[in-house]
Design an enzyme around this catalytic site. Structure first.
Site, PDB file in Angstrom:
ATOM      1  N   ASP A 104       0.861  -1.165   0.000  1.00 46.56           N
ATOM      2  CA  ASP A 104       0.000   0.000   0.000  1.00 46.56           C
ATOM      3  C   ASP A 104       0.906   1.227   0.000  1.00 46.56           C
ATOM      4  O   ASP A 104       1.887   1.273   0.748  1.00 46.56           O
ATOM      5  CB  ASP A 104      -0.871  -0.008   1.265  1.00 46.56           C
ATOM      6  CG  ASP A 104      -2.285   0.428   1.002  1.00 46.56           C
ATOM      7  OD1 ASP A 104      -2.453   1.527   0.450  1.00 46.56           O
ATOM      8  OD2 ASP A 104      -3.220  -0.325   1.350  1.00 46.56           O
ATOM      9  N   ASP A 206      -3.205   4.626  -2.441  1.00 44.56           N
ATOM     10  CA  ASP A 206      -4.315   5.107  -1.621  1.00 44.56           C
ATOM     11  C   ASP A 206      -4.890   6.408  -2.186  1.00 44.56           C
ATOM     12  O   ASP A 206      -4.145   7.294  -2.611  1.00 44.56           O
ATOM     13  CB  ASP A 206      -3.777   5.343  -0.201  1.00 44.56           C
ATOM     14  CG  ASP A 206      -4.871   5.596   0.817  1.00 44.56           C
ATOM     15  OD1 ASP A 206      -5.704   4.693   1.016  1.00 44.56           O
ATOM     16  OD2 ASP A 206      -4.889   6.686   1.417  1.00 44.56           O
ATOM     17  N   GLU A 269      -6.600   3.320  -5.991  1.00 46.61           N
ATOM     18  CA  GLU A 269      -7.878   3.364  -5.272  1.00 46.61           C
ATOM     19  C   GLU A 269      -8.613   4.614  -5.721  1.00 46.61           C
ATOM     20  O   GLU A 269      -8.171   5.731  -5.454  1.00 46.61           O
ATOM     21  CB  GLU A 269      -7.683   3.408  -3.755  1.00 46.61           C
ATOM     22  CG  GLU A 269      -9.027   3.307  -3.036  1.00 46.61           C
ATOM     23  CD  GLU A 269      -9.085   4.005  -1.674  1.00 46.61           C
ATOM     24  OE1 GLU A 269     -10.038   3.747  -0.931  1.00 46.61           O
ATOM     25  OE2 GLU A 269      -8.208   4.829  -1.378  1.00 46.61           O
ATOM     26  N   HIS A 330     -11.214  -3.272   3.153  1.00 44.95           N
ATOM     27  CA  HIS A 330     -11.225  -2.889   4.564  1.00 44.95           C
ATOM     28  C   HIS A 330     -12.050  -1.638   4.863  1.00 44.95           C
ATOM     29  O   HIS A 330     -12.084  -1.187   6.005  1.00 44.95           O
ATOM     30  CB  HIS A 330      -9.777  -2.674   5.021  1.00 44.95           C
ATOM     31  CG  HIS A 330      -9.134  -1.533   4.294  1.00 44.95           C
ATOM     32  ND1 HIS A 330      -8.920  -1.542   2.924  1.00 44.95           N
ATOM     33  CD2 HIS A 330      -8.705  -0.328   4.719  1.00 44.95           C
ATOM     34  CE1 HIS A 330      -8.374  -0.395   2.561  1.00 44.95           C
ATOM     35  NE2 HIS A 330      -8.226   0.356   3.633  1.00 44.95           N
ATOM     36  N   ASP A 331     -12.666  -1.066   3.844  1.00 41.33           N
ATOM     37  CA  ASP A 331     -13.506   0.119   4.040  1.00 41.33           C
ATOM     38  C   ASP A 331     -14.986  -0.180   3.814  1.00 41.33           C
ATOM     39  O   ASP A 331     -15.821   0.714   3.923  1.00 41.33           O
ATOM     40  CB  ASP A 331     -13.091   1.238   3.062  1.00 41.33           C
ATOM     41  CG  ASP A 331     -11.674   1.723   3.284  1.00 41.33           C
ATOM     42  OD1 ASP A 331     -11.230   1.762   4.450  1.00 41.33           O
ATOM     43  OD2 ASP A 331     -11.002   2.052   2.280  1.00 41.33           O
TER      44      ASP A 331
HETATM   45  C1  GLC Z   1      -8.335   5.015   1.818  1.00 40.39           C
HETATM   46  C2  GLC Z   1      -8.161   3.821   2.718  1.00 40.39           C
HETATM   47  C3  GLC Z   1      -8.872   4.087   4.009  1.00 40.39           C
HETATM   48  C4  GLC Z   1      -8.245   5.301   4.660  1.00 40.39           C
HETATM   49  C5  GLC Z   1      -8.250   6.494   3.714  1.00 40.39           C
HETATM   50  C6  GLC Z   1      -7.342   7.572   4.180  1.00 40.39           C
HETATM   51  O1  GLC Z   1      -9.647   5.194   1.453  1.00 40.39           O
HETATM   52  O2  GLC Z   1      -8.620   2.668   2.071  1.00 40.39           O
HETATM   53  O3  GLC Z   1      -8.830   2.980   4.857  1.00 40.39           O
HETATM   54  O4  GLC Z   1      -8.909   5.624   5.839  1.00 40.39           O
HETATM   55  O5  GLC Z   1      -7.808   6.145   2.442  1.00 40.39           O
HETATM   56  O6  GLC Z   1      -6.012   7.200   4.001  1.00 40.39           O
END
Ligand code: GLC
Ligand code: CA
Length: 460
Positions: A104, A206, A269, A330-331
């Site tokens: 990541d 991210d 992402e 995980h979100d």
């Molecule tokens: C992304 C991650 C999430 C995090 C956010 C801020 O969306 O997947 O878990 O809280 O970024 O870094």
């Protein structure tokens, strides 16, 4: 239509990506939190499923305000997860098994504890000042504009040392880096090189669509579709804070860095409508290899909607762009909870037979469900800041269920988040010997996918 031979495909087009949330995979030192040694111990579980690519959520030093997505050192390992030596051993073990490792990469923001930010906030003249986004207060002393934080409240935090505000799209402990500054670019691209020099096979980037903000800092317009049940962040349309035209150039520059090495993968992402999402492939595929496609996570689980989404996505893909599909992370609320256990099997069939690279979130292969987290046990800052709206992400981050022993074989100590109540039924050990289990189902599906090219539609 030309049917390509398997050899013509790049490794990431042939494989399945498996996401590990490292705090919850396997604890080997009895602190109730997963670690790198734990992942190494469990590699065969992944390999035996027929999966060859592992993506691990952040493992870097971090105050853990957002559980690792607040990085205080981009080229280190958090002692809670182990040492750099443990990391090197894990990477070597992964490669020995013919597998790949994706890390990541969190470029949009660092931790407020990162030395860069500590320097930046010290004075307006500090060489690192411009590495973050600082603005004078509005004439009334309030924040410079109306931008909101994803995690609630204004996205601007006042800092009295210098009487200016800094911008944070997420927590105030996660100040946004200023990617318009060439020094930031250089430093952050060197981070990619550091890990690629070690042999890391790629990155999941991210919040890629957040990385550049409007140069004029214009106010975001109100969202006409906002309703009270939504996050307060949704009060605005993110017209000036995300998906800015310049971000696409930045993604191409990032891609150039990974192209200095052979066959490294960039997954982005990106939560955007399909037409905007596919722009992140770049021109003639010079952007992200795989802008994450979350359509199946976001739509109501109805046949007509699913069909429409697949058609639209396939129709929107640029020439030669490689598709990808995601069912959870995980979100997001776990699949079996979102759509039910029976439908979760149908979803797995779709995921593993649609054209493109699938991503599987750890635990989906055994049918893990969201775990109810009592208010006093909540860890996720999103739930703490915006309680009661179902935005908390702890339920889908609970420990992997390996067996029926006291802590599900995850740890010999009380884990950092509670275990699912019925873990004695839903776990790897139990499901291994049951040919009707979710695990056996995944195993057979993946085997079929590998055997029958037509099942994964490896055609262009
Ligand atoms: C992304 C991650 C999430 C995090 C956010 C801020 O969306 O997947 O878990 O809280 O970024 O870094
Ligand atoms: Ca541990």
């Amino acid at each position: 239509m030309i049917e390509k031979q398997l050899n013509d495909f790049l490794w990431w087009q042939k494989e399945i990506v498996y996401q590990i949330y490292p705090r919850s995979y396997k604890d080997t030192n009895g602190d109730g939190i997963g670690d790198l040694k734990g992942i190494r111990e469990k590699l065969d579980h992944i390999k035996d499923l027929g999966i060859n690519v592992v993506w691990i959520s952040p493992i870097y030093p971090s105050p853990m305000a957002d559980f690792g997505y607040d990085v205080s050192d981009y080229t280190g390992i958090h002692p809670m997860f182990g040492t750099m030596e443990d990391f090197d051993e894990l990477l070597a073990a992964i490669h020995d098994k013919g597998m790949k490792l994706i890390l990541d990469y969190v470029p949009n923001h660092s931790s407020s504890e990162h030395q860069w930010f500590k320097d930046s906030r010290r004075s307006k003249d500090d060489p690192k000042r411009d590495w973050y986004i600082w603005k004078d207060p509005a004439p009334d002393g309030g924040p410079p504009n109306n931008w909101l934080s994803v995690f609630g409240g204004s996205a601007w935090e006042y800092d009295e040392t210098t009487n200016q505000y800094y911008y944070h799209a997420f927590l105030k402990e996660q100040p946004d880096l200023n990617w318009r500054n060439p020094e930031v670019k250089k430093a952050m691209f060197d981070v990619l090189r550091f890990w690629m020099d070690k042999g890391v096979d790629g990155f999941r980037v991210d919040v890629m669509w957040h990385m550049i903000k409007d140069e004029q800092f214009r106010d975001n317009p109100p969202n006409p579709d906002y309703t009270e049940d939504k996050s307060p962040y949704d009060k605005h349309l993110q017209a000036y804070t995300t998906d800015q035209p310049e971000v696409l150039d930045l993604v191409k520059e990032m891609r150039k860095v990974t192209d200095e090495y052979d066959e490294r993968l960039i997954i982005g992402e990106i939560y955007l409508p399909v037409e905007q999402l596919v722009m992140y492939y770049g021109d003639n595929n010079n952007g992200a290899h795989l802008p994450f496609n979350f359509q199946l996570v976001l739509i109501p689980w109805k046949a007509a909607e699913i069909k429409a989404v697949i058609d639209k996505y396939e129709g929107a893909l640029p020439a030669e762009a490689w598709p990808n599909w995601v069912l959870g992370n995980h979100d997001q609320s776990r699949l079996a909870t979102r759509i039910g256990t029976e439908q979760a099997r149908n979803a797995a069939i779709l995921l593993l037979t649609l054209r493109g690279t699938p991503t599987i979130y750890y635990g989906e292969e055994i049918g893990m469900q969201d775990v109810h987290i009592p208010p006093e046990m909540v860890k996720d800052p999103q739930e703490k800041n915006i309680p009661g709206k179902g935005l908390g992400r702890d339920p889908e981050r609970t420990p992997m269920q390996w067996d029926s022993t006291e802590y599900a074989g995850f740890s010999d100590k009380e884990p950092w988040l509670p275990l699912m109540e019925n873990y004695k039924k839903i776990n790897v050990e139990q499901e291994k010997d049951d040919e009707n289990s979710m695990l056996s189902f995944y195993q057979k599906l993946i085997a079929l996918r590998q055997k029958e090219l037509s099942f994964s539609n490896w055609k262009i």
